[in-house]
Design an enzyme around this catalytic site. Structure first.
Site, PDB file in Angstrom:
ATOM      1  N   TYR A 160      -9.573   6.079   6.472  1.00 11.53           N
ATOM      2  CA  TYR A 160      -9.805   6.515   7.860  1.00 11.53           C
ATOM      3  C   TYR A 160     -10.806   7.662   7.776  1.00 11.53           C
ATOM      4  O   TYR A 160     -10.513   8.688   7.141  1.00 11.53           O
ATOM      5  CB  TYR A 160      -8.511   7.008   8.499  1.00 11.53           C
ATOM      6  CG  TYR A 160      -7.512   5.899   8.807  1.00 11.53           C
ATOM      7  CD1 TYR A 160      -7.504   5.272  10.048  1.00 11.53           C
ATOM      8  CD2 TYR A 160      -6.556   5.498   7.866  1.00 11.53           C
ATOM      9  CE1 TYR A 160      -6.587   4.267  10.349  1.00 11.53           C
ATOM     10  CE2 TYR A 160      -5.630   4.496   8.162  1.00 11.53           C
ATOM     11  CZ  TYR A 160      -5.656   3.888   9.404  1.00 11.53           C
ATOM     12  OH  TYR A 160      -4.740   2.897   9.697  1.00 11.53           O
ATOM     13  N   PRO A 164      -5.748   1.505  18.391  1.00  7.30           N
ATOM     14  CA  PRO A 164      -5.457   0.890  17.091  1.00  7.30           C
ATOM     15  C   PRO A 164      -5.359   1.854  15.905  1.00  7.30           C
ATOM     16  O   PRO A 164      -4.948   1.441  14.821  1.00  7.30           O
ATOM     17  CB  PRO A 164      -6.609  -0.091  16.889  1.00  7.30           C
ATOM     18  CG  PRO A 164      -7.721   0.433  17.726  1.00  7.30           C
ATOM     19  CD  PRO A 164      -7.082   1.122  18.896  1.00  7.30           C
ATOM     20  N   LYS A 224      -0.280   0.531  15.155  1.00  7.30           N
ATOM     21  CA  LYS A 224       1.088   0.482  15.678  1.00  7.30           C
ATOM     22  C   LYS A 224       1.354  -0.643  16.681  1.00  7.30           C
ATOM     23  O   LYS A 224       2.491  -0.855  17.082  1.00  7.30           O
ATOM     24  CB  LYS A 224       1.447   1.832  16.337  1.00  7.30           C
ATOM     25  CG  LYS A 224       1.610   2.957  15.341  1.00  7.30           C
ATOM     26  CD  LYS A 224       2.862   2.770  14.495  1.00  7.30           C
ATOM     27  CE  LYS A 224       2.849   3.622  13.267  1.00  7.30           C
ATOM     28  NZ  LYS A 224       3.253   2.927  12.047  1.00  7.30           N
ATOM     29  N   HIS A 251       0.844  -1.197   0.000  1.00  9.11           N
ATOM     30  CA  HIS A 251       0.000   0.000   0.000  1.00  9.11           C
ATOM     31  C   HIS A 251       0.876   1.243   0.000  1.00  9.11           C
ATOM     32  O   HIS A 251       1.607   1.487   0.948  1.00  9.11           O
ATOM     33  CB  HIS A 251      -0.916   0.018   1.226  1.00  9.11           C
ATOM     34  CG  HIS A 251      -2.116  -0.862   1.078  1.00  9.11           C
ATOM     35  ND1 HIS A 251      -3.290  -0.625   1.720  1.00  9.11           N
ATOM     36  CD2 HIS A 251      -2.313  -1.974   0.325  1.00  9.11           C
ATOM     37  CE1 HIS A 251      -4.173  -1.562   1.380  1.00  9.11           C
ATOM     38  NE2 HIS A 251      -3.599  -2.393   0.543  1.00  9.11           N
ATOM     39  N   TYR A 272       3.458   6.810   9.897  1.00  9.22           N
ATOM     40  CA  TYR A 272       2.594   5.691   9.501  1.00  9.22           C
ATOM     41  C   TYR A 272       3.420   4.523   8.954  1.00  9.22           C
ATOM     42  O   TYR A 272       3.183   3.362   9.302  1.00  9.22           O
ATOM     43  CB  TYR A 272       1.551   6.145   8.472  1.00  9.22           C
ATOM     44  CG  TYR A 272       0.407   5.162   8.343  1.00  9.22           C
ATOM     45  CD1 TYR A 272      -0.773   5.344   9.051  1.00  9.22           C
ATOM     46  CD2 TYR A 272       0.524   4.027   7.536  1.00  9.22           C
ATOM     47  CE1 TYR A 272      -1.806   4.428   8.964  1.00  9.22           C
ATOM     48  CE2 TYR A 272      -0.500   3.098   7.449  1.00  9.22           C
ATOM     49  CZ  TYR A 272      -1.669   3.307   8.163  1.00  9.22           C
ATOM     50  OH  TYR A 272      -2.693   2.385   8.085  1.00  9.22           O
TER      51      TYR A 272
HETATM   52  C1  PHB Z   1      -7.131  -3.654  10.490  1.00  7.36           C
HETATM   53  O1  PHB Z   1      -7.086  -3.989   9.304  1.00  7.36           O
HETATM   54  O2  PHB Z   1      -7.604  -4.416  11.345  1.00  7.36           O
HETATM   55  C2  PHB Z   1      -6.625  -2.314  10.887  1.00  7.36           C
HETATM   56  C3  PHB Z   1      -5.987  -1.529   9.951  1.00  7.36           C
HETATM   57  C4  PHB Z   1      -5.513  -0.287  10.301  1.00  7.36           C
HETATM   58  C5  PHB Z   1      -5.689   0.182  11.590  1.00  7.36           C
HETATM   59  C6  PHB Z   1      -6.313  -0.601  12.540  1.00  7.36           C
HETATM   60  C7  PHB Z   1      -6.787  -1.863  12.188  1.00  7.36           C
HETATM   61  O3  PHB Z   1      -5.253   1.429  11.900  1.00  7.36           O
END
Ligand code: PHB
Ligand code: APR
Length: 389
Positions: free
Chosen positions: A200, A292, A296, A72, A384
């Site tokens: 997000y 989450p 991280k 990604h 990130y």
């Molecule tokens: C997930 O795919 O479970 C996931 C991805 C990114 C995040 C948190 C969880 O920031």
């Protein structure tokens, strides 16, 4: 029984450490409270920083991750109907790899089993004795029978609810914590992801995240109340709420289907200091938790493993204790930066119950600044994709 490194906990931290040590000819035994299948049944974030990818390669377990993981180069951020992209490749010179934590853990278990790694499952009443001496021992029970594991070092990789952290005397230990006033309701569904990169979303109804595992397995989250339980949310209500939190164009494309897993996780920031006491070293969730947002958790566990593995290598190969002596300081320096990023990204994206009109304006201005300012995007992208070890 005797080993060089006793590893308490067979989650990703303990397994990765064990496999890396094995490659260097350093012996370890992994003690796990549950079973392999229980550990593999847990669903966790699946975004890997390059540092973790490199460690998996060094451990000789990167083949499936390379062939099945997704590269990604960016992620999308939305605020109401507005959406923009952070280009990781352009702003930080690196991508992230999307590969489920379950898959990564399975690869590690398979590698350890193939190379004759020693495990003890169903361990109970685990305690560490003599951590402040040169001859520590881990004492535990299996099926009611007491066993001892003598070792040179103990790696406490037993997660947030493990026993290792509390082995460090209360007078030495300091804990820092922030609990967030909401949770994440997560759904896994056998549907194609709404977008090929993560979204997000900050909306006036609360945060949402569109993530994925593969072309036909999607992972979605919505911010929920801490008093909610998964049973309160029908699939229909979940999809309906998710669609209201992402821009209309994405909502129209969203393919819904039955959930195959639904759970709620609280959000917490937590750090314990120090991460070493004598010959006991804390690693991963045993020492710290991040919310989450930004994925991280696993990556910060991996940076601890990196410092500990190199410290142990230095000790056994060069008889040099420098890495061991500096483990806590090095690991914590990076942990706090990951804590800062996760806290910042969480603060940017969620609705808080006590947010004032002023707070909302500040959040809006911060999202706009990130959208318009190259330096802000560079800072976001570097964090990130993962700060250097
Ligand atoms: C997930 O795919 O479970 C996931 C991805 C990114 C995040 C948190 C969880 O920031
Ligand atoms: N004795 C032995 N094993 C234990 C004990 C104990 N007393 N207590 C807990 N464990 C085991 C748990 O059953 C679990 O399998 O330790 C393991 C810890 O694994 P994780 O909680 O996954 O922690 P860690 O390996 O540090 O992984 C960090 O994985 O859990 C996610 O969110 C976390 O993504 C982060 C990463």
């Amino acid at each position: 029984m005797r080993t060089q490194v006793a590893i308490i906990g067979g989650g990703p931290s303990g397994l990765l450490l064990s496999q890396l040590l094995h490659v260097r000819g350093i012996d370890s035994v992994v003690l796990e409270r549950k079973t392999r299948d229980y550990v593999l049944g847990r669903i966790r974030a699946g975004v890997l920083e390059q540092g973790l990818v490199d460690l998996m390669q060094e451990a000789g377990v990167g083949a499936r991750m390379t062939s099945h993981g997704y590269v990604h180069d960016g992620a999308l951020i939305s605020h109401g109907e507005e959406i923009f992209r952070i280009d990781f490749a352009r702003r930080a010179g690196k991508p992230v790899i999307v590969y489920g934590q379950t898959e990564l853990t399975r690869d590690l278990y398979e590698a350890r089993e193939k190379s004759g790694g020693r495990f003890e499952f169903h361990v109970e009443k685990v305690r560490v004795e003599g951590a402040d001496s040169e001859t520590p021992t881990v004492i535990y029970e299996v099926g009611g029978e007491e066993r001892r594991l003598d070792c040179d070092f103990v790696a406490g990789c037993d997660g947030f609810h493990g026993v290792s952290r509390n082995t460090i005397p209360a007078g030495v230990r300091r804990e820092y914590e922030k609990v967030y006033p909401f949770g994440w309701l997560g759904v896994l569904s056998e549907t194609p992801p709404v977008n090929h990169e993560l979204i997000y979303a900050n909306s006036e109804r609360g945060f949402a995240l569109c993530s994925m595992r593969n072309e036909n397995l999607s992972r979605y989250y919505i911010q929920c109340s801490l008093s909610d339980s998964p049973a309160d949310w029908t699939d229909h209500n979940f999809w309906d709420e998710l669609k209201r939190r992402i821009p209309a164009e994405q909502a129209e494309r969203l393919v819904t289907g039955p959930s195959i897993e639904k759970s709620i996780a609280p959000l917490r920031s937590f750090v314990t200091e120090p991460m070493r006491w004598g010959r006991l070293f804390l690693c991963g969730d045993a020492a710290h938790i991040v919310p989450p947002t930004g994925a991280k958790g696993l990556n910060t566990a991996a940076s601890d493993v990196h410092y500990l593995y190199n410290a142990l290598r230095q000790f056994y190969e060069e008889r040099d204790e420098e890495g061991i002596d500096r483990y806590s300081e090095r690991a914590l320096a990076r942990v706090w930066k990951a804590e800062r990023f996760s806290w910042w990204f969480s603060s940017l994206m969620h609705r808080y119950p006590d947010q004032s009109e002023f707070d909302l304006k500040m959040q809006r201005a911060e999202v706009d600044f990130l959208r318009d300012n190259e330096a802000a995007q560079v800072a976001m992208a570097q964090n990130y994709v993962g700060l250097p070890y």
